[in-house]
Design a protein around this motif. Sequence first.
Motif, short mmCIF file in Angstrom:
data_model
loop_
_atom_site.label_atom_id
_atom_site.label_comp_id
_atom_site.label_asym_id
_atom_site.label_seq_id
_atom_site.Cartn_x
_atom_site.Cartn_y
_atom_site.Cartn_z
N VAL A 49 0.84 -1.20 0.00
CA VAL A 49 0.00 0.00 0.00
C VAL A 49 0.88 1.25 0.00
CG1 VAL A 49 -1.69 1.32 1.34
CG2 VAL A 49 -1.97 -1.16 1.09
N ALA A 50 1.91 1.26 0.83
CA ALA A 50 2.83 2.40 0.88
C ALA A 50 3.47 2.64 -0.49
CB ALA A 50 3.90 2.17 1.95
N ASP A 51 3.84 1.56 -1.16
CA ASP A 51 4.44 1.69 -2.50
C ASP A 51 3.45 2.30 -3.49
OD1 ASP A 51 6.77 0.56 -1.51
OD2 ASP A 51 6.38 -1.43 -2.37
N ARG A 52 2.19 1.90 -3.41
CA ARG A 52 1.16 2.46 -4.30
C ARG A 52 0.97 3.95 -4.04
NH1 ARG A 52 -3.23 -0.48 -6.30
NH2 ARG A 52 -3.39 1.43 -7.50
N LEU A 53 0.98 4.34 -2.76
CA LEU A 53 0.82 5.75 -2.42
C LEU A 53 1.98 6.58 -2.95
CD1 LEU A 53 -0.48 5.14 1.18
CD2 LEU A 53 -1.83 6.10 -0.69
N VAL A 54 3.20 6.10 -2.77
CA VAL A 54 4.38 6.80 -3.28
C VAL A 54 4.32 6.91 -4.80
CG1 VAL A 54 6.89 6.64 -3.54
CG2 VAL A 54 5.85 6.29 -1.30
N ALA A 55 3.89 5.84 -5.46
CA ALA A 55 3.80 5.84 -6.93
C ALA A 55 2.80 6.88 -7.43
CB ALA A 55 3.41 4.45 -7.43
N HIS A 56 1.84 7.24 -6.58
CA HIS A 56 0.86 8.28 -6.92
C HIS A 56 1.26 9.65 -6.39
CE1 HIS A 56 -1.70 4.92 -8.10
NE2 HIS A 56 -2.42 5.81 -8.75
N ASP A 57 2.52 9.79 -5.99
CA ASP A 57 3.08 11.05 -5.50
C ASP A 57 2.37 11.55 -4.24
OD1 ASP A 57 5.05 12.93 -5.58
OD2 ASP A 57 4.09 14.20 -7.08
N LEU A 58 2.13 10.61 -3.32
CA LEU A 58 1.55 10.92 -2.01
C LEU A 58 2.62 10.66 -0.96
CD1 LEU A 58 -1.76 9.09 -2.77
CD2 LEU A 58 -1.58 11.55 -2.38
N ARG A 59 2.74 11.56 0.01
CA ARG A 59 3.74 11.44 1.07
C ARG A 59 3.06 11.57 2.43
NH1 ARG A 59 5.61 10.19 -2.97
NH2 ARG A 59 7.53 10.80 -3.98
N GLY A 60 3.62 10.90 3.42
CA GLY A 60 3.09 10.97 4.77
C GLY A 60 3.03 12.41 5.25
N ALA A 61 1.92 12.77 5.88
CA ALA A 61 1.72 14.16 6.32
C ALA A 61 2.81 14.60 7.30
CB ALA A 61 0.34 14.32 6.94
N ASP A 62 3.24 13.72 8.20
CA ASP A 62 4.29 14.10 9.14
C ASP A 62 5.61 14.34 8.42
OD1 ASP A 62 2.56 13.98 11.26
OD2 ASP A 62 3.18 11.98 11.90
N GLU A 63 5.83 13.58 7.37
CA GLU A 63 7.03 13.77 6.55
C GLU A 63 7.00 15.14 5.87
OE1 GLU A 63 8.89 11.90 2.42
OE2 GLU A 63 7.38 10.76 3.53
N VAL A 64 5.83 15.53 5.40
CA VAL A 64 5.68 16.80 4.68
C VAL A 64 5.64 17.99 5.64
CG1 VAL A 64 4.14 18.14 3.17
CG2 VAL A 64 4.49 15.70 2.74
N TYR A 65 4.87 17.87 6.73
CA TYR A 65 4.65 19.01 7.63
C TYR A 65 5.54 19.04 8.86
CZ TYR A 65 0.20 19.19 5.08
OH TYR A 65 -0.77 19.25 4.12
#
Length: 100
Positions: A49-65
């Motif tokens: 699931v994490a790989d699919r999210l990354v492939a869709h250019d989605l990043r964990g909110a804590d990572e971003v913020y």
Amino acid sequence: MGDRTTALRELTTELRTHGDIDDAFLAKSFTDRLVIVDVRGDSGVPSDVADRLVAHDLRGADEVYGDDEHGSFAGTVGDATRHHFVDMQTRGAHQSYVVD
């Protein structure tokens, strides 16, 4: 509805069929689109699931913020853990409205 919204809705529909996912849906913060994923139990987001999210250019909110370089954990919902992922393709492009 834009192509990006359609693609993310299709992704969340697919994620909901995963055996370890209770729910997945789109949401909006003040300026960003989020994909919310509720994972059964507390084992974290499954790697596929994490790989699919990354492939869709989605990043964990804590990572971003925040300070957590791989974080997406946002709390618990019943027997599931909730994870927030920021859509990096449209980050900052959304507007929230305040009514006076």
